[in-house]
Design an enzyme around this catalytic site. Structure first.
Site, PDB file in Angstrom:
ATOM      1  N   LEU A  13       0.824  -1.154   0.028  1.00  0.00           N
ATOM      2  CA  LEU A  13       0.094  -0.075  -0.016  1.00  0.00           C
ATOM      3  C   LEU A  13       0.838   1.263   0.138  1.00  0.00           C
ATOM      4  CD1 LEU A  13      -2.731  -1.071   2.458  1.00  0.00           C
ATOM      5  CD2 LEU A  13      -2.609  -1.595   0.242  1.00  0.00           C
ATOM      6  N   ARG A  20       3.507  15.117   4.562  1.00  0.00           N
ATOM      7  CA  ARG A  20       4.130  15.744   5.475  1.00  0.00           C
ATOM      8  C   ARG A  20       5.760  15.709   5.311  1.00  0.00           C
ATOM      9  NH1 ARG A  20       1.583  11.992  10.277  1.00  0.00           N
ATOM     10  NH2 ARG A  20       0.848  10.968   8.334  1.00  0.00           N
ATOM     11  N   GLN A  81      -5.220   3.649  -6.952  1.00  0.00           N
ATOM     12  CA  GLN A  81      -6.281   4.048  -6.116  1.00  0.00           C
ATOM     13  C   GLN A  81      -6.560   5.514  -5.914  1.00  0.00           C
ATOM     14  OE1 GLN A  81      -5.593   4.123  -1.904  1.00  0.00           O
ATOM     15  NE2 GLN A  81      -7.587   3.637  -1.422  1.00  0.00           N
ATOM     16  N   THR A  87      -7.262   1.971   3.963  1.00  0.00           N
ATOM     17  CA  THR A  87      -6.723   0.811   3.555  1.00  0.00           C
ATOM     18  C   THR A  87      -7.440  -0.295   3.164  1.00  0.00           C
ATOM     19  OG1 THR A  87      -6.938   0.188   6.137  1.00  0.00           O
ATOM     20  CG2 THR A  87      -4.773   1.522   5.311  1.00  0.00           C
ATOM     21  N   ASP A 109       5.715   2.191   3.436  1.00  0.00           N
ATOM     22  CA  ASP A 109       6.487   3.285   4.197  1.00  0.00           C
ATOM     23  C   ASP A 109       6.992   2.490   5.604  1.00  0.00           C
ATOM     24  OD1 ASP A 109       4.166   3.134   5.562  1.00  0.00           O
ATOM     25  OD2 ASP A 109       3.662   5.268   5.622  1.00  0.00           O
ATOM     26  N   ASN A 177      -1.693  -3.368  16.174  1.00  0.00           N
ATOM     27  CA  ASN A 177      -1.828  -3.584  14.752  1.00  0.00           C
ATOM     28  C   ASN A 177      -0.579  -3.167  13.937  1.00  0.00           C
ATOM     29  OD1 ASN A 177      -2.586  -4.800  12.052  1.00  0.00           O
ATOM     30  ND2 ASN A 177      -3.960  -3.093  11.749  1.00  0.00           N
ATOM     31  N   LYS A 355      40.799  10.142 -13.140  1.00  0.00           N
ATOM     32  CA  LYS A 355      39.295   9.789 -13.832  1.00  0.00           C
ATOM     33  C   LYS A 355      39.721   9.061 -15.209  1.00  0.00           C
ATOM     34  CE  LYS A 355      38.005  11.432 -17.108  1.00  0.00           C
ATOM     35  NZ  LYS A 355      37.634  12.369 -18.317  1.00  0.00           N
ATOM     36  N   TYR A 391      42.490  17.888 -21.595  1.00  0.00           N
ATOM     37  CA  TYR A 391      41.510  18.687 -22.038  1.00  0.00           C
ATOM     38  C   TYR A 391      41.657  19.948 -22.683  1.00  0.00           C
ATOM     39  CZ  TYR A 391      36.514  20.403 -21.898  1.00  0.00           C
ATOM     40  OH  TYR A 391      35.308  21.062 -22.336  1.00  0.00           O
ATOM     41  N   SER A 409      58.999  14.756 -11.287  1.00  0.00           N
ATOM     42  CA  SER A 409      58.011  15.694 -10.709  1.00  0.00           C
ATOM     43  C   SER A 409      57.807  17.162 -11.644  1.00  0.00           C
ATOM     44  CB  SER A 409      58.697  16.040  -9.481  1.00  0.00           C
ATOM     45  OG  SER A 409      58.873  14.994  -8.659  1.00  0.00           O
TER      46      SER A 409
HETATM   47  C1  UD1 Z   1      -3.141   1.645  10.053  1.00  0.00           C
HETATM   48  C2  UD1 Z   1      -4.110   0.672  10.611  1.00  0.00           C
HETATM   49  C3  UD1 Z   1      -3.833   0.607  11.980  1.00  0.00           C
HETATM   50  C4  UD1 Z   1      -2.491   0.182  12.506  1.00  0.00           C
HETATM   51  C5  UD1 Z   1      -1.421   1.364  11.726  1.00  0.00           C
HETATM   52  C6  UD1 Z   1       0.054   0.683  11.832  1.00  0.00           C
HETATM   53  C7  UD1 Z   1      -6.197   0.748   9.283  1.00  0.00           C
HETATM   54  C8  UD1 Z   1      -7.652   1.240   9.274  1.00  0.00           C
HETATM   55  N1  UD1 Z   1      -5.520   1.002  10.474  1.00  0.00           N
HETATM   56  O1  UD1 Z   1      -3.571   2.861  10.299  1.00  0.00           O
HETATM   57  O2  UD1 Z   1      -4.657  -0.330  12.869  1.00  0.00           O
HETATM   58  O3  UD1 Z   1      -2.128   0.355  13.774  1.00  0.00           O
HETATM   59  O4  UD1 Z   1      -1.719   1.314  10.315  1.00  0.00           O
HETATM   60  O5  UD1 Z   1       1.034   1.758  11.047  1.00  0.00           O
HETATM   61  O6  UD1 Z   1      -5.808  -0.054   8.250  1.00  0.00           O
HETATM   62  N2  UD1 Z   1      -2.851   3.747   2.453  1.00  0.00           N
HETATM   63  C9  UD1 Z   1      -3.295   3.755   0.873  1.00  0.00           C
HETATM   64  N3  UD1 Z   1      -4.497   4.011   0.649  1.00  0.00           N
HETATM   65  C10 UD1 Z   1      -5.482   4.570   1.654  1.00  0.00           C
HETATM   66  C11 UD1 Z   1      -5.048   4.895   2.832  1.00  0.00           C
HETATM   67  C12 UD1 Z   1      -3.700   4.225   3.347  1.00  0.00           C
HETATM   68  O7  UD1 Z   1      -2.735   3.107  -0.059  1.00  0.00           O
HETATM   69  O8  UD1 Z   1      -6.589   5.191   1.219  1.00  0.00           O
HETATM   70  C13 UD1 Z   1      -1.553   3.251   2.611  1.00  0.00           C
HETATM   71  C14 UD1 Z   1      -0.746   4.431   2.995  1.00  0.00           C
HETATM   72  O9  UD1 Z   1       0.059   4.651   1.841  1.00  0.00           O
HETATM   73  C15 UD1 Z   1       0.265   3.641   4.010  1.00  0.00           C
HETATM   74  C16 UD1 Z   1      -0.747   2.528   4.456  1.00  0.00           C
HETATM   75  O10 UD1 Z   1      -1.842   2.390   3.793  1.00  0.00           O
HETATM   76  O11 UD1 Z   1       1.410   3.119   3.458  1.00  0.00           O
HETATM   77  C17 UD1 Z   1      -1.226   3.195   6.084  1.00  0.00           C
HETATM   78  O12 UD1 Z   1      -1.945   4.160   5.861  1.00  0.00           O
HETATM   79  P1  UD1 Z   1      -2.332   4.800   7.218  1.00  0.00           P
HETATM   80  O13 UD1 Z   1      -3.358   5.999   6.825  1.00  0.00           O
HETATM   81  O14 UD1 Z   1      -0.977   5.415   7.656  1.00  0.00           O
HETATM   82  O15 UD1 Z   1      -2.966   4.116   8.355  1.00  0.00           O
HETATM   83  P2  UD1 Z   1      -3.066   4.384   9.849  1.00  0.00           P
HETATM   84  O16 UD1 Z   1      -4.419   5.420  10.027  1.00  0.00           O
HETATM   85  O17 UD1 Z   1      -1.697   4.666  10.510  1.00  0.00           O
END
Ligand code: UD1
Ligand code: CA
Length: 467
Positions: A13, A20, A81, A87, A109, A177, A355, A391, A409
């Site tokens: 994902l 940020r 997406q 997520t 990430d 999680n 070089k 050059y 030298s």
């Molecule tokens: C998510 C989890 C949370 C967990 C935490 C750990 C959910 C609802 N929650 O929260 O339980 O403790 O990660 O770090 O899953 N992303 C997408 N598309 C979206 C949203 C997110 O690709 O629409 C990707 C982001 O790029 C990122 C990852 O999913 O890499 C996590 O998204 P983020 O919004 O940071 O999740 P959290 O709210 O931190």
């Protein structure tokens, strides 16, 4: 590396720009210890046995290009997406491309994730009646994370997001999680299709599949270490991840028989042989390889360098896309620019720059020299202050120095020019024509001694001062 498990896909994902980071570059392409962030989960997925990785993006073309160039179009699929609606929605987008019966879900990430954690997640799926496994961690400060809710018998029943927690007892739960999952693809498809955005953020939460699957089968939780879960959201996180990863690399190399001093910074792709020694403040970058028994002393910076066994790189050398042969010695303060080849037993001393230059076996350039577009023969000696004038402002030209030749030298060799075998160039010569084998070339004006003239000169100057 684990043996390739047939039938495994991974969804990574990586949608969203990562505002940020305050950057024009998509977040997951930011470099960390020599590789883009997203490389870490993608590589971990391949190492865990995936034969296909689906990366969910917001449609940034540079991200798709970078991934396909690195891993090949056959192994990488890009799912877009847009807009990002959580997520769960991201996994739904990724599942469209998934072609295997088992699926890993990772974040783009979280570079500190370890392949061994994924192996455990996958092993949990082998247990009959377990169709989903989740990676969790025990945190002292679980604020902000989704919490793992278990029943009285300890079975996982739900993940509840921080902002949806209902009591202080729930807020006190330290098991969070991590956001990495392994699932049976068919069960995952059904659970994701049923997701609803009934929560504080109005998003499709992937975490809701835990409650729905826990009702029909068992959800396994693998407790990993907290470090592996560090997500990079801003540049402060990037700095922390970098420190942790460099520390991890130092430990890995020490375990493999390398002496690593202090804060040496070793990139992810670097290889180091046994009994090599890496000094404090050294930076080994890119595809650098260090041979067994070689020494890279304090402060040297090596980028895509190949250092052979027992070579010695003294302090503060800079080497880019170049190689150094066995037992060769370099520096202190030497600079090898791209396409320099320093062969075995050669010596390159302080303030010598090369070089596109080959310095053959046993040849020496020990002090203050510039060697560009040059081939230095075996055992030749290049004196202090020698400059290859390669050059003329328009074209770069080639110079050849024969084996055993001696360049006095402060000579200048104006390319193109060939110095013959065992030829001798007198100190201070400007060489403009080829020098035959065994010849002496000398090109400087004769010295004149005027006897007693120094004393006369002093008298004259003293008289002028009095006036
Ligand atoms: C998510 C989890 C949370 C967990 C935490 C750990 C959910 C609802 N929650 O929260 O339980 O403790 O990660 O770090 O899953 N992303 C997408 N598309 C979206 C949203 C997110 O690709 O629409 C990707 C982001 O790029 C990122 C990852 O999913 O890499 C996590 O998204 P983020 O919004 O940071 O999740 P959290 O709210 O931190
Ligand atoms: Ca996050």
């Amino acid at each position: 590396m684990t043996k390739s498990t047939p039938g495994l896909s991974a969804i990574v994902l990586a949608a969203g720009m990562g505002m940020r980071m305050k950057s024009r570059l998509p977040k997951v392409l930011h470099p960390l210890c020599g590789r883009p962030l997203v490389d870490y989960p993608v590589t971990a997925a391949f190492e865990a046995g995936a034969d296909q990785v689906v990366v969910v993006t917001s449609g940034q073309p540079e991200l798709a290009q970078a991934l396909e160039a690195r891993y090949g179009k056959e192994r990488i699929a890009i799912a877009v997406q847009d807009p990002p609606r959580g997520t769960g929605d991201a996994v739904r987008a990724g599942l469209g491309a998934v072609k295997n019966p088992r699926t890993l879900i990772l974040y783009g990430d979280t570079p500190l994730l370890r392949a061994q954690d994924l192996t455990e997640l996958l092993a949990a799926l082998d247990v009959p009646g377990q169709d989903l496994s989740i990676l969790t961690a025990l945190l002292e400060a679980p604020f902000g994370y989704g919490r793992v809710l278990r029943d009285a018998a300890g079975a996982v029943i739900e993940i509840r997001e921080h902002r949806d927690l209902r009591s202080d007892a729930e807020r006190a739960i330290r098991e969070v999680n991590a956001g990495m999952y392994a699932a049976d693809t068919a069960k995952l498809r059904t659970a994701v299709a049923a997701l609803q955005p009934n929560n504080a953020q109005g998003e499709y939460y992937l975490t809701d599949i835990v409650a729905s699957l826990a009702k029909v089968s068992r959800v396994a939780a693998v407790i990993g270490d907290a470090e592996g879960l560090l997500g990079v959201n801003d540049r402060a996180d990037l700095g922390r991840a970098e420190e942790l990863l460099f520390a991890r690399h130092r430990e890995q190399h020490r375990k493999a028989g390398v002496t690593v001093h202090g804060d040496a910074r070793i990139d992810s792709g670097v290889q180091i042989g046994e009994d090599a020694e890496i000094g404090a403040g050294v930076s080994l970058r890119g595809k650098t390889t260090i041979g067994p028994g070689a020494r890279v002393d304090v402060g040297s910076v090596l980028v895509d360098a190949i250092i052979a066994a027992n070579a010695e790189i003294k302090p503060y050398c800079v080497i880019s896309q170049s190689s150094v042969g066995e037992r060769a010695q370099l520096g202190p303060f030497a600079h090898l620019r791209p396409e320099s080849v320093i062969e075995a037993d050669a010596h390159i001393g302080n303030f010598v720059e090369t070089k596109k230059t080959r310095v053959r076996r046993g040849a020496k350039a020990n002090h203050l020299a510039y060697l560009g577009d040059t081939d230095v023969g075996e055992r030749a000696n290049v004196g202090a202050g020698t400059i290859i004038c390669n050059y003329d402002g328009f074209v770069k030209r080639q110079t050849t120095i024969g084996e055993g030749a001696f360049i006095g030298s402060d000579s200048q060799l104006i390319a193109p020019v060939v110095i013959g075998k065992n030829a001798y160039v007198g100190t201070g010569t400007t060489v403009t024509e080829d020098v035959p084998d065994d010849a002496l070339a000398i090109g400087r004006s004769r010295q004149v001694n005027k006897l007693g003239y120094a004393a006369k000169l002093r008298e004259k100057l003293a008289a002028a001062k009095k006036r």
